[in-house]
Design an enzyme around this catalytic site. Structure first.
Site, PDB file in Angstrom:
ATOM      1  N   LYS A 115       1.222  -1.407  -0.404  1.00 20.80           N
ATOM      2  CA  LYS A 115       0.366   0.372   0.407  1.00 20.80           C
ATOM      3  C   LYS A 115       0.844   1.487   0.016  1.00 20.80           C
ATOM      4  CE  LYS A 115      -1.848  -1.062   3.782  1.00 20.80           C
ATOM      5  NZ  LYS A 115      -1.943  -2.692   4.180  1.00 20.80           N
ATOM      6  N   ASN A 131      -4.184   6.166   6.073  1.00 18.52           N
ATOM      7  CA  ASN A 131      -2.742   5.167   6.680  1.00 18.52           C
ATOM      8  C   ASN A 131      -1.213   5.824   6.519  1.00 18.52           C
ATOM      9  OD1 ASN A 131      -2.695   3.069   8.668  1.00 18.52           O
ATOM     10  ND2 ASN A 131      -1.852   1.867   6.218  1.00 18.52           N
ATOM     11  N   HIS A 167      -4.049  -9.783  10.454  1.00 18.70           N
ATOM     12  CA  HIS A 167      -5.292  -9.191  11.568  1.00 18.70           C
ATOM     13  C   HIS A 167      -6.155 -10.062  11.932  1.00 18.70           C
ATOM     14  CE1 HIS A 167      -3.165  -5.651  10.212  1.00 18.70           C
ATOM     15  NE2 HIS A 167      -3.521  -5.508   9.023  1.00 18.70           N
TER      16      HIS A 167
END
Length: 449
Positions: free
Chosen positions: A120, A143, A189
């Site tokens: 990302k 982010n 996650h």
């Protein structure tokens, strides 16, 4: 004041960088704000008290009383929707959303939105440099770097380029990006998501709206997100179909291309590894949606050497190359790093940390094929050893200094030593940056010896 007399226009949950940006934004709207955090000393507490000394703060646990006394809740991405206090307010019918939702409601320029398990930040940075160099006023954040709401303090740009995590997307409902991408999906996650599908569904929210969908044609999970009724462009490491992005091979040469149009020779990319070819293709697909010329893209790809802690060549000592990929905090990123560097030499891998409940088994094949030794550290070192110990020699080390020292002892000329932990860092370090910095420091100390 009795607790029954409490009333707030909005409560901000979580006092990190994002939480403080929410308080700053909401205070400008003249709203009555409360803040709550499960930590006794959240990282932005000092700044909050300095800037907003009258804002009540509830620490040590997320305050159900403050939340239930509020008209709406702004949830920081680090706080799960499954938190018991948050679930209480949802059941009570109080709206819960995040900073990206607030941003989307106010943004007055097109948004390029980027998510994925890995890559990302690299793609976000590439796209932002391409649009900036093409003369477009570009604001970049989310982010990565600047919190999204702080971008609204700047003059309205030509384009916003946002990196968005699954956590941020969970509480976002109004995003309608000009172009968006999920770069890839691998289990991550899993300490937060009950199932892989829950994680996938959060990522998929980046494609809400009517903008261009950029799809990774080599990732079955991402391909399944495609909507036939939408404008779509794909990228692949194979020869592309139609006007999509991909790779054309001619003998020993490989060219990144759109359709049959060659854009840049793979050898000219400053960032190395197969995964970075995919990142470059995704960035070009996104930038093309804003009509960025190919020559601008090429200039950026020739000069961009990557971000710190992401397949970063620290140095070469006695013909042994040391690579810092501390940002490889999940199995998919570790595999990508190994595959991206394996052609450069035999790999000694430094791995371990907190696996976040992930299934590590997919690491086995890449390690078997390309890694000659593994040095393991951290809370899930045993779990990793049980997963890959049958296919490679593993050794436990107590810390980064010991890992680097041992790697230096066993490395032969032509080898690579790769820090790609496949795990989060928080069991031993403040963050992945600190872990990477400790690796770099230890490597630099070798040369000083």
């Amino acid at each position: 004041m009795n607790e029954t007399d409490l009333h707030f226009d909005v409560a901000v949950v979580g006092l990190g960088k994002t939480g403080l940006s929410c308080v700053r934004y909401l205070s400008k709207q003249g709203l009555n704000i409360a803040v709550t955090d499960s930590r006794d000393e959240p990282p932005e507490l000092t700044n909050l008290k300095s800037e907003f000394d009258s804002v009540p703060v509830y620490l040590g646990e997320i305050s159900s009383e403050a939340l239930l006394a509020s008209d709406q809740i702004i949830l920081s991405p680090g706080v799960s929707l499954e938190n018991k206090s948050v679930k209480q307010v949802i059941e009570a019918g109080i709206p819960v959303f995040g900073d990206i939702e607030l941003f989307c409601q106010q943004a007055k320029a097109p948004i390029i939105a980027i998510s994925g398990s890995n890559g990302k930040s690299t793609v976000t940075t590439l796209v932002a440099e391409m649009t900036h160099n093409a003369g477009l006023k570009t604001c970049v954040g989310g982010n990565l770097g600047t919190p999204a709401l702080e971008l609204l303090d700047e003059p309205v740009p030509d384009v916003y380029v946002l990196e968005l995590s699954s956590f941020q997307l969970e509480t976002t409902f109004s995003l309608n990006a000009h172009a968006s991408v999920v770069l890839n999906v691998s289990p991550d996650h899993m300490d937060r998501y009950e199932t892989l599908n829950d994680y996938i569904n959060a990522k998929n929210k980046i494609y809400y709206g009517q903008g261009l969908m950029v799809i990774n044609g080599d990732d079955d999970i991402v391909k399944a997100m495609n909507e036939d009724s939408r404008r779509c462009i794909t990228f692949t490491l194979s020869k592309p179909e139609g006007n999509n992005f991909g790779v054309i091979k001619e003998g020993d040469e490989a060219f990144l291309c759109q359709g049959n149009v060659k854009i840049i020779n793979q050898k000219e990319l400053a960032i190395k590894g197969e995964h970075n070819i995919a990142n470059a293709l995704a960035a070009m697909a996104l930038a093309s949606s804003l009509n960025v010329p190919f020559e601008i893209m090429v200039d950026v790809l020739k000069s961009f050497k990557g971000l710190e802690h992401r397949c970063q060549l620290v140095k070469t000592i006695n013909n042994v190359s040391w690579y810092n990929d501390s940002k490889a905090t999940n199995v998919g990123a570790c595999i990508a790093s190994i595959k991206g560097l394996c052609e450069l030499g035999s790999i000694i891998l430094i791995a371990g940390g907190d696996s976040k409940g992930a299934d590590l088994s997919s690491l086995t094949l890449a390690v078997k094929q390309h890694v000659k030794n593994v040095l393991l550290m951290g809370v899930d070192a045993d779990k990793l050893a049980k997963t890959i110990g049958s296919v490679v020699a593993c050794e436990f080390v107590p810390d980064m200094d010991a890992a680097v020292s041992k790697a230096n002892q066993i490395a032969a000329p032509g080898d690579l030593v790769l820090l790609a932990p496949a795990c989060a860092s928080l069991d031993m370090y403040k963050n992945y940056q600190e872990r990477g910095d400790m690796f770099v420091k230890a490597v630099n100390a070798l040369e000083a010896c």
